[in-house]
Write an enzyme that holds these catalytic residues in place. Structure first.
Site, PDB file in Angstrom:
ATOM      1  CG  ASP A  83      34.025  -2.144  34.872  1.00  0.00           C
ATOM      2  OD1 ASP A  83      34.180  -2.858  35.881  1.00  0.00           O
ATOM      3  OD2 ASP A  83      34.116  -0.902  34.879  1.00  0.00           O
ATOM      4  CG  HIS A  84      30.805  -1.728  37.518  1.00  0.00           C
ATOM      5  ND1 HIS A  84      30.613  -2.055  38.848  1.00  0.00           N
ATOM      6  CD2 HIS A  84      31.930  -0.986  37.473  1.00  0.00           C
ATOM      7  CE1 HIS A  84      31.584  -1.512  39.577  1.00  0.00           C
ATOM      8  NE2 HIS A  84      32.401  -0.871  38.768  1.00  0.00           N
ATOM      9  CG  ASP A 105      28.380  -4.127  40.795  1.00  0.00           C
ATOM     10  OD1 ASP A 105      28.111  -4.535  41.942  1.00  0.00           O
ATOM     11  OD2 ASP A 105      28.708  -2.957  40.554  1.00  0.00           O
ATOM     12  CD  GLU A 135      31.773  -3.378  43.538  1.00  0.00           C
ATOM     13  OE1 GLU A 135      31.199  -2.463  44.166  1.00  0.00           O
ATOM     14  OE2 GLU A 135      32.177  -3.252  42.368  1.00  0.00           O
ATOM     15  N   GLY A 184      34.745   7.818  39.967  1.00  0.00           N
ATOM     16  CA  GLY A 184      34.681   9.209  39.544  1.00  0.00           C
ATOM     17  C   GLY A 184      35.928   9.997  39.903  1.00  0.00           C
ATOM     18  CG  ASN A 233      38.489  -1.733  37.289  1.00  0.00           C
ATOM     19  OD1 ASN A 233      39.259  -2.689  37.187  1.00  0.00           O
ATOM     20  ND2 ASN A 233      37.182  -1.863  37.146  1.00  0.00           N
TER      21      ASN A 233
END
Length: 287
Positions: A83-84, A105, A135, A184, A233
């Site tokens: 991820d990322h 990303d 993204e 977050g 996600n």
């Protein structure tokens, strides 16, 4: 069960009009809890870890090996995803380990740079039979002293025409988009632009991904899926809820407690939380 790619899982979700849950895991107990939930609900899932989490919590070669082992032993199809991924070096490391999916990303760069960096990763990953997520439209983040002005989020929404050009130019398998979510724990109630999501889905054929999927209302998940989201996600609320429940159990327990007890609690709590989300995402029974 054979390790699968996110492309396989999300294309099936696209046809079946459900979403695959993608859960970040930073230790063995979390990973085992996600897999246990997937098996109990006969659901496909994605085990993932982000590049920043590698720096803060656990090395890629260690956690990646755990994730791959669990996926290959599972009774349901599981993808293992980076991820990322911000750096080419970390993405290549994940590919060498055997990850079935990676994310590049470059969303904080300009449009042309994002295309160039994504194309470079797609070329290598596709040669290995690995899926790529990219993204477009930078995601905002809550926490760590940062508060998002929700009134200004529309300025960062993904442009539908740009998304169409981006997918055609890069060959990415999945596209993460911005339509009102943030990373977050939400400090305010998010207001998602389903009109923007629908516009993107009409122009882009690849499965769409929502980041910042923690903390949304059940109806927001379902409406997002109905309008084209195929991968959700989910990490922040999971990690926060489980940690604080464990904290309460420690404060309330009067007998001796060992670290292995905390591991067991973590696995059970993760399994319960993930199971509930798999039902909402509509992936239960789809494995």
């Amino acid at each position: 069960m054979t390790l699968v790619t996110t492309k396989e899982l999300t294309q099936s979700a696209q046809r079946g009009q459900y979403a695959v849950g993608a859960f970040n895991v930073t230790n063995i107990a979390m990973a085992r809890g996600v897999v246990a939930a997937a098996e109990a609900n006969c659901s496909p899932v994605i085990l993932q870890i982000g590049e920043k989490q590698l720096t803060n919590y656990v090395p890629l070669d260690l956690m990646g090996t755990v994730m791959l082992t669990l996926a290959r032993q599972a009774k349901v199809p599981i993808a293992v995803h980076l991820d990322h991924g911000f750096s080419y070096e970390v993405i290549i490391q994940a590919l060498k380990l055997g990850f079935s999916s990676v994310m590049i990303d470059a969303s904080q760069t300009d449009f042309a740079t994002n295309i160039a960096q994504t194309k470079a990763v797609v070329q290598v990953a596709h040669a290995l039979g690995v899926s790529v997520e990219a993204e477009l439209g930078p995601m905002n983040r809550e926490g760590g002293g940062t508060t998002v002005d929700y009134r200004q989020l529309a300025q960062t929404y993904t442009d539908p025409q740009a998304a169409e050009r981006f997918v055609a130019a890069t060959g990415t398998d999945l596209l993460a988009i911005a339509y009102g979510t943030v990373h977050g724990i939400y400090s305010q109630t998010p207001h998602l632009s389903f009109d923007r999501l629908q516009q993107i889905a009409q122009l882009v054929s690849v499965p769409l991904v929502v980041h910042g999927g923690s903390g949304l209302a059940d109806q927001d998940y379902r409406r997002s899926i109905a309008n084209g989201i195929c991968k959700i996600n989910y990490y922040s609320n999971l990690a926060y809820t489980v940690a604080n429940t464990v904290k309460q159990k420690l404060q309330q327990t009067t007998t001796q407690v060992f670290i292995s007890d905390v591991d067991n609690w973590t696995q059970q709590l993760v399994q319960a939380e993930v199971s509930a989300k798999l039902q909402i995402f509509g992936s239960a029974g789809q494995a």
